[in-house]
Design an enzyme around this catalytic site. Structure first.
Site, PDB file in Angstrom:
ATOM      1  N   ASN A 212       3.514   4.556  -3.346  1.00  0.00           N
ATOM      2  CA  ASN A 212       2.652   4.015  -4.382  1.00  0.00           C
ATOM      3  C   ASN A 212       3.345   4.120  -5.734  1.00  0.00           C
ATOM      4  OD1 ASN A 212       0.516   3.252  -2.769  1.00  0.00           O
ATOM      5  ND2 ASN A 212      -0.562   5.190  -2.971  1.00  0.00           N
ATOM      6  N   ASP A 280      -2.221   5.054   1.772  1.00  0.00           N
ATOM      7  CA  ASP A 280      -3.314   4.993   2.746  1.00  0.00           C
ATOM      8  C   ASP A 280      -2.812   4.889   4.181  1.00  0.00           C
ATOM      9  OD1 ASP A 280      -5.426   5.097   0.871  1.00  0.00           O
ATOM     10  OD2 ASP A 280      -5.127   2.976   0.404  1.00  0.00           O
ATOM     11  N   LYS A 289      18.313   3.535  11.193  1.00  0.00           N
ATOM     12  CA  LYS A 289      18.023   2.440  10.275  1.00  0.00           C
ATOM     13  C   LYS A 289      17.736   1.154  11.061  1.00  0.00           C
ATOM     14  CE  LYS A 289      20.040  -0.374   6.609  1.00  0.00           C
ATOM     15  NZ  LYS A 289      21.242  -0.639   5.774  1.00  0.00           N
ATOM     16  N   PRO A 307      -4.358  10.726   6.695  1.00  0.00           N
ATOM     17  CA  PRO A 307      -5.536  11.553   6.456  1.00  0.00           C
ATOM     18  C   PRO A 307      -6.049  11.338   5.042  1.00  0.00           C
ATOM     19  CG  PRO A 307      -3.545  12.897   6.475  1.00  0.00           C
ATOM     20  CD  PRO A 307      -3.155  11.538   6.966  1.00  0.00           C
ATOM     21  N   ASP A 308      -7.352  11.393   4.889  1.00  0.00           N
ATOM     22  CA  ASP A 308      -7.995  11.230   3.583  1.00  0.00           C
ATOM     23  C   ASP A 308      -8.095  12.608   2.943  1.00  0.00           C
ATOM     24  OD1 ASP A 308      -9.840  10.932   1.453  1.00  0.00           O
ATOM     25  OD2 ASP A 308     -10.646   9.123   2.411  1.00  0.00           O
ATOM     26  N   ILE A 309      -7.203  12.890   2.017  1.00  0.00           N
ATOM     27  CA  ILE A 309      -7.115  14.240   1.444  1.00  0.00           C
ATOM     28  C   ILE A 309      -8.376  14.593   0.674  1.00  0.00           C
ATOM     29  CG2 ILE A 309      -5.834  15.688  -0.187  1.00  0.00           C
ATOM     30  CD1 ILE A 309      -3.317  14.098   0.568  1.00  0.00           C
ATOM     31  N   LEU A 310      -8.837  13.697  -0.179  1.00  0.00           N
ATOM     32  CA  LEU A 310     -10.020  13.985  -0.994  1.00  0.00           C
ATOM     33  C   LEU A 310     -11.246  14.203  -0.121  1.00  0.00           C
ATOM     34  CD1 LEU A 310     -11.389  14.232  -3.739  1.00  0.00           C
ATOM     35  CD2 LEU A 310     -11.581  11.726  -3.797  1.00  0.00           C
ATOM     36  N   LYS A 341     -16.818   5.070  -4.073  1.00  0.00           N
ATOM     37  CA  LYS A 341     -15.825   5.998  -3.527  1.00  0.00           C
ATOM     38  C   LYS A 341     -16.302   7.435  -3.643  1.00  0.00           C
ATOM     39  CE  LYS A 341     -10.953   7.369  -3.952  1.00  0.00           C
ATOM     40  NZ  LYS A 341      -9.653   7.082  -4.586  1.00  0.00           N
ATOM     41  N   LYS A 345     -16.600   9.723  -0.375  1.00  0.00           N
ATOM     42  CA  LYS A 345     -15.691  10.860  -0.194  1.00  0.00           C
ATOM     43  C   LYS A 345     -16.413  12.202  -0.218  1.00  0.00           C
ATOM     44  CE  LYS A 345     -11.931   8.210  -0.556  1.00  0.00           C
ATOM     45  NZ  LYS A 345     -10.928   8.003   0.486  1.00  0.00           N
TER      46      LYS A 345
END
Length: 409
Positions: A212, A280, A289, A307-310, A341, A345
């Site tokens: 990101n 994500d 390679k 995994p969704d950390i928050l 969100k 969350k």
């Protein structure tokens, strides 16, 4: 503010050492007790007698003096001060400080001290601009060493440019500023905080990755602001190019899974701020390679959800931090997406920000945030990321102070 304070002044070998005599006098006029270490080089410019006369204290010079060590060992000398000031701080002493060298009394005292250090660099302009000096200074700043100056102007060597030691009044102001900060309330003292920052990097193969667009500036600023209010901060950061903030414990990670594991290892905590831009999705990385095949189709990248950390840490049961704060980087209907969100969350607060290309938020120094809580939406003005971090840290401190031990913040 300065009356009764104790300063250890280290005078090193530069022509600017003559200013140290005036510095001693001005500090003494303000009630500061000044002890001095005079290096061998410093003694080429000012005499031990003049330093002793102005400080009204014994001057320390020799690491191997049996008399000095029996009367005032270098460990005591380095720790009985409230602040250590190096003026002038030559390129040589900055290099030794950065490298952790201890080959004389001054550098031994600096390595042995547990007190804050303020340096006033002074040197030739080419020495000051040299990448080695700048790298050393960056290292020292990451460790929490403060600086004042240098200024630009005529130098003793006949050249013109940056390298003049700060004027005595400027050094006095820096000393005052340090003691003003140290006397300020630290409302988060005794609290533990975990902050995530930067991007995560998900390998495609040994040379390519998905990531990101995050510089880490906002997350690092939040960590620094919480530490400034007294919190014990663990900063879990993806790969960034900005310096580590002073006074925090750094944990460097790459992938989202690494970041989640590092956050879980840092618990329990009172505060969690998830400011990282977490990828994500991830790819099952190839061992070698991936090669282009003449006339062939591009390789198919099969994505798996990270995994969704928050969300994971917001639902951590007994180990859930008391106040969980997330960030929502959006490019459209910013507040509406962030409100949804937060509900999805399960975090306490969320900060929405517009990261569409026109805003320059990613990689820039400013941010426009909207704080969303149980009480509604607060639209903050456009602020520098540092100012936004300080505002958030102050709000966190207020919320924790207002909540009873059993109430959520």
């Amino acid at each position: 503010m300065l009356d009764g304070r104790r300063v250890l002044l280290i005078i090193t070998g530069g022509i600017a050492a003559y200013k140290s005599l005036e510095l001693i006098r001005r500090l003494r006029d303000r009630g500061v007790r000044v002890r001095c270490i005079l290096t061998k080089g410093g003694a080429q410019f000012v005499t031990p007698l003049s330093v002793a006369a102005l400080s009204e204290e014994k001057v320390y010079q020799d690491l191997f003096s049996l008399t000095d060590e029996s009367e005032m060992g270098h460990i005591r000398l380095s720790r009985e001060a409230d602040l250590v000031v190096v003026a002038p701080a030559t390129a040589d002493v900055l290099a030794k400080m950065a490298a952790g060298m201890a080959d004389d009394l001054a550098t031994t005292a600096l390595l042995a001290t547990d007190k804050p250090v303020l340096v006033a660099p002074a040197m030739n302009t080419m020495m000051w601009s040299h990448s080695a000096t700048q790298d050393n200074l960056a290292t020292l700043k990451r460790r929490g060493v403060r600086t004042v100056g240098p200024n630009s102007g005529d130098l003793a060597c006949g050249e013109v440019g940056a390298g003049r030691m700060a004027e005595v009044a400027e050094i006095i102001a820096a000393v005052k500023g340090f003691f003003a900060e140290s006397a300020a309330p630290r409302p988060l003292a005794g609290r533990r905080a975990v902050v995530t920052s930067g991007p995560t990097v998900e390998a495609i193969d040994p040379v390519r990755f998905i990531a990101n667009r995050s510089s880490g500036k906002q997350g690092h600023a939040v960590a620094a602001a919480l530490a400034a209010l007294g919190a014990e901060v663990t900063l879990v950061s993806g790969p960034v190019t900005i310096p580590d903030p002073a006074g925090v414990r750094m944990v460097r990670v790459e992938s989202a899974r690494d970041m989640l594991a590092a956050c879980q290892a840092a618990l329990p905590a009172d505060i969690l701020v998830c400011a990282a831009a977490v990828a994500d999705w991830r790819v099952e990385a190839a061992d070698q390679k991936l090669k282009k095949q003449p006339g062939g189709a591009p390789p198919a990248l099969v994505l798996s959800e990270n995994p969704d950390i928050l969300a994971t840490l917001s639902q951590a049961g007994a180990r859930r931090p008391r106040l969980v704060v997330g960030f929502a980087a959006e490019t459209e209907t910013v507040v509406e997406h962030a409100v949804a969100k937060r509900r999805r969350k399960g975090c306490d607060w969320i900060l929405a920000n517009d990261v569409s290309p026109a805003t320059g938020t990613f990689g820039g120094d400013d941010n426009t945030l909207h704080l969303i809580t149980d009480h509604g939406v607060e639209d903050w003005p456009r602020l520098t990321k540092q100012a936004a971090a300080e505002r958030l840290a102050a709000r966190i401190a207020e919320a924790l102070a207002a909540a009873s031990p059993k109430e959520p913040a």
